[in-house]
Design a protein around this motif. Structure first.
Motif, PDB file in Angstrom:
ATOM      1  N   VAL A   7     -43.421  35.659   3.687  1.00  0.00           N
ATOM      2  CA  VAL A   7     -43.844  35.820   5.086  1.00  0.00           C
ATOM      3  C   VAL A   7     -43.748  34.493   5.831  1.00  0.00           C
ATOM      4  CG1 VAL A   7     -45.829  36.343   6.580  1.00  0.00           C
ATOM      5  CG2 VAL A   7     -45.259  37.861   4.676  1.00  0.00           C
ATOM      6  N   GLN A   8     -44.095  33.395   5.158  1.00  0.00           N
ATOM      7  CA  GLN A   8     -43.966  32.087   5.796  1.00  0.00           C
ATOM      8  C   GLN A   8     -42.508  31.803   6.165  1.00  0.00           C
ATOM      9  OE1 GLN A   8     -45.791  29.586   2.830  1.00  0.00           O
ATOM     10  NE2 GLN A   8     -47.771  29.627   3.860  1.00  0.00           N
ATOM     11  N   ALA A   9     -41.583  32.142   5.284  1.00  0.00           N
ATOM     12  CA  ALA A   9     -40.155  31.944   5.575  1.00  0.00           C
ATOM     13  C   ALA A   9     -39.731  32.800   6.766  1.00  0.00           C
ATOM     14  CB  ALA A   9     -39.312  32.291   4.350  1.00  0.00           C
TER      15      ALA A   9
ATOM     16  N   GLY B  78     -34.265  33.467   8.414  1.00  0.00           N
ATOM     17  CA  GLY B  78     -35.629  33.601   7.881  1.00  0.00           C
ATOM     18  C   GLY B  78     -35.831  34.921   7.166  1.00  0.00           C
ATOM     19  N   ALA B  79     -35.295  35.988   7.747  1.00  0.00           N
ATOM     20  CA  ALA B  79     -35.410  37.308   7.118  1.00  0.00           C
ATOM     21  C   ALA B  79     -34.642  37.345   5.803  1.00  0.00           C
ATOM     22  CB  ALA B  79     -34.886  38.386   8.062  1.00  0.00           C
ATOM     23  N   GLY B  80     -33.461  36.749   5.790  1.00  0.00           N
ATOM     24  CA  GLY B  80     -32.677  36.710   4.557  1.00  0.00           C
ATOM     25  C   GLY B  80     -33.363  35.893   3.484  1.00  0.00           C
ATOM     26  N   LEU B  81     -33.947  34.771   3.877  1.00  0.00           N
ATOM     27  CA  LEU B  81     -34.667  33.928   2.934  1.00  0.00           C
ATOM     28  C   LEU B  81     -35.887  34.658   2.380  1.00  0.00           C
ATOM     29  CD1 LEU B  81     -34.902  31.200   1.572  1.00  0.00           C
ATOM     30  CD2 LEU B  81     -36.110  30.361   3.600  1.00  0.00           C
TER      31      LEU B  81
ATOM     32  N   LEU C   5     -38.685  33.208  12.838  1.00  0.00           N
ATOM     33  CA  LEU C   5     -38.978  33.907  14.096  1.00  0.00           C
ATOM     34  C   LEU C   5     -39.684  33.022  15.131  1.00  0.00           C
ATOM     35  CD1 LEU C   5     -40.239  37.300  12.624  1.00  0.00           C
ATOM     36  CD2 LEU C   5     -38.040  36.843  13.705  1.00  0.00           C
ATOM     37  N   GLU C   6     -39.943  31.761  14.796  1.00  0.00           N
ATOM     38  CA  GLU C   6     -40.715  30.908  15.694  1.00  0.00           C
ATOM     39  C   GLU C   6     -40.069  30.706  17.051  1.00  0.00           C
ATOM     40  OE1 GLU C   6     -41.506  27.451  13.278  1.00  0.00           O
ATOM     41  OE2 GLU C   6     -43.583  28.086  13.067  1.00  0.00           O
TER      42      GLU C   6
ATOM     43  N   MET D  64     -38.486  37.472  -2.215  1.00  0.00           N
ATOM     44  CA  MET D  64     -39.103  38.668  -2.795  1.00  0.00           C
ATOM     45  C   MET D  64     -38.286  39.175  -3.985  1.00  0.00           C
ATOM     46  SD  MET D  64     -41.888  39.176  -1.172  1.00  0.00           S
ATOM     47  CE  MET D  64     -42.298  40.832  -1.686  1.00  0.00           C
ATOM     48  N   LYS D  65     -36.965  39.175  -3.868  1.00  0.00           N
ATOM     49  CA  LYS D  65     -36.111  39.639  -4.969  1.00  0.00           C
ATOM     50  C   LYS D  65     -36.231  38.740  -6.185  1.00  0.00           C
ATOM     51  CE  LYS D  65     -31.896  39.980  -3.867  1.00  0.00           C
ATOM     52  NZ  LYS D  65     -30.519  40.185  -3.460  1.00  0.00           N
ATOM     53  N   SER D  66     -36.276  37.436  -5.971  1.00  0.00           N
ATOM     54  CA  SER D  66     -36.276  36.499  -7.093  1.00  0.00           C
ATOM     55  C   SER D  66     -37.589  36.481  -7.850  1.00  0.00           C
ATOM     56  CB  SER D  66     -35.957  35.084  -6.603  1.00  0.00           C
ATOM     57  OG  SER D  66     -37.037  34.567  -5.864  1.00  0.00           O
TER      58      SER D  66
END
Length: 77
Positions: free
Chosen positions: A41-43, A64-67, A48-49, A72-74
């Motif tokens: 969520v921080q990423a 940011g969404a991709g990160l 989105l800032e 989450m996947k990793s």
């Protein structure tokens, strides 16, 4: 003084996990998942800032969404 066979002495995370009861293990697993979600969520927030009207804002949001998705996947168990 009694002799202690140090080859059978456990310490650190291995001992901590083995001595936990089932409820404590579940709580620890949930805490780890919350930590992972927090990082993701921080990423996403950092991406989105920028306001959508600012130059490069969309690219940053997508990054940011991709990160967040990669985090989450990793960390899935």
């Amino acid at each position: 003084m009694p002799h202690i066979d140090e080859s059978v002495v456990e310490s650190g995370p291995a001992l901590a996990v083995r001595t936990l009861n089932p409820v404590q293990r579940r709580v620890r697993a949930l805490e780890e998942r919350v930590d992972t979600l927090t990082v993701a969520v921080q990423a996403l927030v950092e991406g989105l800032e920028r306001a959508p009207g600012q130059a490069g804002g969309g690219g940053r949001a997508a990054h940011g969404a991709g990160l967040a998705h990669d985090i989450m996947k990793s960390r899935r168990s």
